[in-house]
Design a protein around this motif. Structure first.
Motif, short mmCIF file in Angstrom:
data_model
loop_
_atom_site.label_atom_id
_atom_site.label_comp_id
_atom_site.label_asym_id
_atom_site.label_seq_id
_atom_site.Cartn_x
_atom_site.Cartn_y
_atom_site.Cartn_z
N ASP A 30 3.67 -23.57 11.05
CA ASP A 30 4.22 -22.34 10.54
C ASP A 30 4.24 -22.54 8.97
O ASP A 30 5.19 -23.30 8.65
CB ASP A 30 5.43 -21.79 11.35
CG ASP A 30 5.81 -20.31 10.79
OD1 ASP A 30 6.19 -20.41 9.64
OD2 ASP A 30 5.73 -19.32 11.46
N ALA A 32 5.72 -20.86 6.72
CA ALA A 32 7.02 -20.44 6.08
C ALA A 32 7.94 -21.73 6.42
O ALA A 32 8.63 -21.85 5.58
CB ALA A 32 7.54 -19.22 6.58
N TYR A 33 7.92 -22.12 7.66
CA TYR A 33 8.74 -23.21 7.93
C TYR A 33 8.42 -24.54 7.24
O TYR A 33 9.25 -25.34 6.81
CB TYR A 33 8.41 -23.59 9.51
CG TYR A 33 9.51 -22.37 10.43
CD1 TYR A 33 10.35 -21.49 9.80
CD2 TYR A 33 8.59 -22.15 11.66
CE1 TYR A 33 10.77 -20.45 10.53
CE2 TYR A 33 9.15 -21.04 12.10
CZ TYR A 33 10.22 -20.08 11.83
OH TYR A 33 10.81 -19.24 12.54
N CYS A 36 9.79 -23.98 3.63
CA CYS A 36 11.34 -24.31 3.59
C CYS A 36 11.83 -25.75 4.04
O CYS A 36 12.64 -26.37 3.47
CB CYS A 36 11.96 -23.32 4.87
SG CYS A 36 13.75 -23.12 4.58
N GLU A 132 17.54 -17.22 5.88
CA GLU A 132 16.93 -16.19 5.27
C GLU A 132 15.30 -16.23 5.80
O GLU A 132 14.82 -15.34 6.27
CB GLU A 132 16.73 -16.21 3.82
CG GLU A 132 18.06 -15.79 3.10
CD GLU A 132 17.86 -16.29 1.60
OE1 GLU A 132 16.85 -16.56 0.95
OE2 GLU A 132 19.02 -16.21 1.01
N VAL A 133 14.89 -17.58 6.08
CA VAL A 133 13.55 -17.79 6.67
C VAL A 133 13.81 -17.10 7.99
O VAL A 133 12.67 -16.57 8.59
CB VAL A 133 12.98 -19.18 6.48
CG1 VAL A 133 11.67 -19.28 7.28
CG2 VAL A 133 12.66 -19.32 4.99
N GLN A 135 15.57 -15.16 9.49
CA GLN A 135 15.86 -13.71 9.83
C GLN A 135 14.38 -13.12 9.63
O GLN A 135 14.26 -12.24 10.16
CB GLN A 135 16.64 -13.28 8.64
CG GLN A 135 17.14 -11.96 8.67
CD GLN A 135 18.25 -11.34 7.80
OE1 GLN A 135 18.46 -12.08 6.73
NE2 GLN A 135 18.95 -10.47 8.03
N ARG A 136 13.70 -13.43 8.77
CA ARG A 136 12.38 -12.59 8.56
C ARG A 136 11.59 -12.94 9.78
O ARG A 136 10.80 -12.02 10.14
CB ARG A 136 11.77 -13.38 7.33
CG ARG A 136 12.37 -12.82 6.08
CD ARG A 136 11.44 -13.26 4.92
NE ARG A 136 10.93 -14.49 4.80
CZ ARG A 136 11.55 -15.45 3.92
NH1 ARG A 136 12.60 -14.85 3.10
NH2 ARG A 136 11.23 -16.55 3.55
N ARG A 137 11.70 -14.17 10.44
CA ARG A 137 10.85 -14.35 11.56
C ARG A 137 11.51 -13.66 12.85
O ARG A 137 10.74 -13.63 13.80
CB ARG A 137 10.67 -15.97 11.90
CG ARG A 137 10.02 -16.41 10.82
CD ARG A 137 8.41 -16.36 10.92
NE ARG A 137 7.63 -17.20 10.29
CZ ARG A 137 7.03 -16.70 9.27
NH1 ARG A 137 6.99 -15.70 8.73
NH2 ARG A 137 6.09 -17.76 8.87
N GLY A 138 12.62 -13.36 12.82
CA GLY A 138 13.29 -12.90 13.84
C GLY A 138 13.72 -13.94 14.93
O GLY A 138 13.32 -15.00 14.90
#
Length: 169
Positions: A30, A32-33, A36, A132-133, A135-138
């Motif tokens: 992923d 975004a992960y 981060c 924050e990351v 939270q965007r992913r759920g």
């Protein structure tokens, strides 16, 4: 523990997180992960450098329980979510308690206190960044994933690290 022994231990904690996250990040799927995780590793690497500059020629020994949970998290989830969860919810808080305990129980000089405070600030900032990351992913509602995440905490508790990675009176 003397102030030097305390700083060497805290250096080992930060260096362990830096190294394991840095090695794990390129294996995640992923984006975004991955970003981060790299950013967290880089930030923790800067703190490790600050410890190294203060302590001199010290080779930090990896903290076994910390290494184990971070590596387990990296291997449990190819996306990287489990590693970030481990950083923000399992390992990070325990390192923060160790940093707090160092301030409370060890007589630190001004420069030593600066290094410990920097480590706390950077780690806390990275934990917020993970939030924050995430939270965007759920939320991750996979029961197996949640069970494995709880097992990381259980593993540290069984290793004697229920609250911290050790610094006390």
């Amino acid at each position: 523990m003397s102030s030097r022994e305390t700083l060497e231990h805290l250096f080992a904690c930060v260096d362990t997180m830096y190294r394991v996250l840095g090695v794990s990040a390129p294996n995640f799927t992923d984006d975004a992960y991955v970003v981060c995780t790299y950013e967290s590793a880089r930030a923790l690497g800067e703190v490790a450098l600050r410890f190294r500059e203060y302590l001199g020629e010290v080779v930090p020994e990896p903290v076994p329980a910390l290494t184990d949970v971070l590596l387990e998290a990296a291997g449990d989830d190819p996306t990287g979510a489990m590693s970030l969860y481990c950083l923000a919810m399992v390992a990070g808080p325990r390192v923060l308690v160790s940093l707090r305990d160092a301030r409370e129980y060890v007589d630190l000089s001004g420069e030593e206190l600066e290094v410990v405070n920097l480590a706390s600030q950077v780690l806390l900032a990275q934990m917020y960044a993970v939030g924050e990351v995430a939270q965007r992913r759920g939320p991750i509602e996979d029961e197996d994933w949640q069970r494995r995440a709880r097992e990381l905490t259980d593993r540290l508790e069984l290793a004697g690290n229920a609250e911290s990675f050790g610094i006390s009176r």
